[in-house]
Design a protein around this motif. Structure first.
Motif, mmCIF file in Angstrom:
data_model
loop_
_atom_site.group_PDB
_atom_site.id
_atom_site.type_symbol
_atom_site.label_atom_id
_atom_site.label_comp_id
_atom_site.label_asym_id
_atom_site.label_seq_id
_atom_site.Cartn_x
_atom_site.Cartn_y
_atom_site.Cartn_z
ATOM 1 N N SER A 119 30.855 -57.512 -27.666
ATOM 2 C CA SER A 119 29.775 -56.526 -27.631
ATOM 3 C C SER A 119 29.266 -56.169 -29.033
ATOM 4 C CB SER A 119 30.255 -55.253 -26.925
ATOM 5 O OG SER A 119 29.265 -54.242 -26.993
ATOM 6 N N LYS A 121 28.202 -53.303 -29.644
ATOM 7 C CA LYS A 121 28.501 -51.869 -29.740
ATOM 8 C C LYS A 121 29.943 -51.654 -30.218
ATOM 9 C CE LYS A 121 25.274 -50.504 -26.076
ATOM 10 N NZ LYS A 121 25.130 -49.820 -24.758
ATOM 11 N N THR A 122 30.087 -50.943 -31.302
ATOM 12 C CA THR A 122 31.400 -50.694 -31.899
ATOM 13 C C THR A 122 32.346 -50.016 -30.927
ATOM 14 O OG1 THR A 122 30.387 -50.480 -34.086
ATOM 15 C CG2 THR A 122 32.612 -49.615 -33.835
ATOM 16 N N GLU A 123 31.822 -49.073 -30.141
ATOM 17 C CA GLU A 123 32.698 -48.312 -29.241
ATOM 18 C C GLU A 123 33.307 -49.204 -28.152
ATOM 19 O OE1 GLU A 123 28.378 -47.282 -27.868
ATOM 20 O OE2 GLU A 123 29.471 -47.745 -29.724
#
Length: 318
Positions: A119, A121-123
């Motif tokens: 992903s 997205k870091t989270e």
């Protein structure tokens, strides 16, 4: 050549034995502080007891492979809940691990499809590390962190497979080394083929869990007979034999869905190919009927010429 068989999580032949009883966050919020702790302990204790029941069931049927449920501990990775699920159950965890070691059972975990490292997205990556850590902590509590394996898929392509693969390699550096050492990767039925997944495994030094059903749903250019020696090689430094996932389609229309049992004719070409290599191997059965499907496939294959059932869960191929 020998093939050992196992199944996923829940022996449906046992009454009320699910090792994945749940407590939703919505329900958790409705409880008082005291009730919350009591319910978490109650559900986890039940899941641990049922896991132990499963292992004894497996031993009685000589099934040496077993995939633990990822849902043994409710809300273990929820950011608003995360709690100490080890200390209250040290004896239960240790009893499970002791049995696994004593009987030399092969065990694993398979986190859900949201545990991925592709992903942007870091989270999402951070959550993947949290989830992998949770699984590893369960192995640690059992005292088998050197022997259990945690299997995941590469993840999504996000419109650019090459970029996603580059992110996978980069994001994987955030996973603690001890956890990466017990990690395996599996090809999937839509995105990353066996050939693509194998290349990632070779680059990262990760054993490759080949899924035959996924492979048939998502074929690659290289023939399987060329890939198999490389697949086997990824297991050369692992403490176990190569492992593959076995299932068959629910129907021609629902080809990617798993049937209740495994159709021996569907896996026959793969078995014929394995026979040529003569490599001992482990089969994790992913059919809907779980333990019953594993035992039925052993029974069916044991009737084939050149296939001899030598235990409840093992076939010898000559």
């Amino acid at each position: 050549m020998k093939i050992r068989f196992g199944y996923v999580s829940h022996a449906i032949s046992l009454w009320d034995a699910s090792p994945a009883k749940t407590l939703t966050y919505t329900r958790y919020q409705q409880l008082s502080v005291q009730e919350r702790e009591k319910k978490l302990l109650e559900v986890t204790k039940q899941n641990l007891d049922h896991t132990l029941r499963m292992l004894y069931y497996n031993l009685s049927h000589e099934l040496e492979l077993y995939r633990f449920s990822s849902s043994i501990v409710p809300l273990a990775t929820h950011p608003e809940v995360r709690w100490d699920f080890i200390t209250p159950f040290r004896s239960e965890w240790q009893e499970i691990g002791s049995l696994v070691r004593k009987k030399q059972l092969r065990v694993s975990f398979h986190p859900n499809q949201f545990t991925l490292f592709t992903s942007p997205k870091t989270e999402i990556t951070e959550n993947a590390v949290v989830d992998m850590t949770y699984h590893y902590q369960m192995f640690e509590a059992m005292g088998i962190e050197q022997y259990g394996l945690i299997n995941i898929h590469i993840g999504g392509a996000y419109g650019d497979k090459q970029q996603a693969l580059a992110r996978f390699h980069e994001n994987l550096t955030t996973l603690p080394t001890p956890i990466k050492k017990v990690m395996t990767l599996e090809n999937d039925d839509k995105t990353y083929t066996a050939e693509e997944t194998l290349a990632v495994c070779e680059k990262e030094g990760i054993p490759f869990v080949f899924d035959y059903h996924h492979h048939m749903a998502n074929l690659c250019q290289a023939p399987l007979e060329e890939l198999l020696p490389r697949i086997f090689q990824t297991w050369s430094n692992a403490p176990y034999l190569p492992k593959v996932h076995i299932s068959s389609p629910k129907s021609e229309k629902e080809f990617r869905s798993h049937a209740d049992f495994v159709d021996p004719e569907f896996v026959a070409p793969f078995l014929k190919l394995l026979k040529e290599f003569g490599q001992d191997i482990d089969f994790m059965i992913e059919a809907k009927s779980k333990d019953q499907a594993a035992l039925k496939l052993v029974e069916n294959l044991g009737k084939w010429r050149g296939f001899k059932r030598i235990s409840g869960g093992t076939i010898e191929v000559k």
